[in-house]
Design an enzyme around this catalytic site. Structure first.
Site, PDB file in Angstrom:
ATOM      1  CG  HIS A  56      37.104  14.813  16.213  1.00  0.00           C
ATOM      2  ND1 HIS A  56      36.641  15.239  14.992  1.00  0.00           N
ATOM      3  CD2 HIS A  56      37.433  15.934  16.902  1.00  0.00           C
ATOM      4  CE1 HIS A  56      36.676  16.554  14.952  1.00  0.00           C
ATOM      5  NE2 HIS A  56      37.159  17.009  16.095  1.00  0.00           N
ATOM      6  CD  GLU A  84      40.441  11.935  16.263  1.00  0.00           C
ATOM      7  OE1 GLU A  84      39.463  11.186  16.019  1.00  0.00           O
ATOM      8  OE2 GLU A  84      40.728  12.928  15.563  1.00  0.00           O
TER       9      GLU A  84
END
Length: 194
Positions: free
Chosen positions: A106, A164
C-alpha cells in the site's frame, strides 16, 4: 499490489518481485512465490481507491471486525463481506496456496510509511525495517475493519505484512527502496518452515 487503485507505486513493488524472480529464479530458493501485481484492476484504471462497484476491496474481507456500518466516502466495505470479485479471488488464492507469508503493498501519507504486521509477523516486520528503514508497527493508527490484514493475519494467523510505502515515493524508487526488505521477508518465511 494495487488493492487500492489510487496507490499505483504498489504495482512497481509487485512487478519488481516478478522481475527479480524471473531474472534470478534461485532468489526464492525452493519456496514457491505467488504475486498478484494488480488486485483491483478497475480501481487502478480509474485511479480510485475503490473497485467498479465503489467498494473498498481492502474493507470487504469477512474478518471478525468487518462492519457493515463503517462506510465513508473512501472506505465502503460493501453491503456484505466478501461480496466483491476481487476479494473472492484473493480469498480463493489464499485458500488454495496456504501461504507462509502474505505481503500486501500500500502507500500512505507523509512520514507514515511502515512495515505494519498482523498476526504472527512482528519478527518479519522488524527484519524488513533493517532493510527499508520503515518502522515496524502493529497498527497504522486507525481501524481497518474487513481488511486483508484483519482476515488473514489476525483471524487466520497467517504472518501478514502491510508494506506501507510513502505516498510521494517516485515509482522508480518503490522497488529499489524495498527490494532487500521484501527478499529478506521471503527468505525468513522460507527458513521458518524447513
Amino acid at each position: 499490489g494495487a488493492i487500492h487503485g489510487n496507490e499505483p507505486t504498489t504495482v512497481n513493488v509487485s512487478r519488481g518481485v516478478i522481475d527479480e524472480l524471473t531474472a534470478h529464479p534461485p532468489t526464492a530458493g525452493a519456496t514457491p512465490v505467488a504475486v498478484i501485481p494488480v488486485a483491483n484492476p478497475d480501481g487502478l484504471a480509474a485511479d480510485t481507491r475503490v473497485n467498479a462497484h465503489h467498494v473498498d476491496c481492502n474493507r470487504n474481507f469477512p474478518a471478525t471486525n468487518w462492519n457493515p456500518h463503517s462506510h465513508s466516502r473512501n472506505s465502503n466495505g460493501g453491503k456484505q463481506s466478501a461480496s466483491e470479485p476481487e476479494t473472492d479471488a484473493i480469498m480463493q488464492t489464499i485458500e488454495r496456496l496456504n501461504p507462509r507469508l502474505i505481503i500486501s503493498v500500500h502507500s500512505i501519507g507523509e512520514n507514515r510509511q511502515c512495515n505494519n504486521y498482523d498476526g504472527p509477523a512482528k519478527e518479519i516486520a522488524d527484519l524488513m525495517s533493517q532493510y527499508n528503514g520503515y518502522p515496524s508497527v502493529p497498527t497504522i493508527g486507525y481501524p481497518t475493519p474487513g481488511s486483508l490484514g484483519s482476515w488473514a493475519g489476525i483471524d487466520r494467523q497467517i504472518p501478514m505484512i502491510t508494506l506501507e510505502l510513502p505516498a510521494k515515493l517516485p515509482a522508480a524508487q518503490a522497488w529499489p527502496n524495498n527490494r532487500d526488505a521484501v527478499l529478506a521477508a521471503m527468505h525468513f518465511a522460507a527458513d521458518e518452515h524447513r
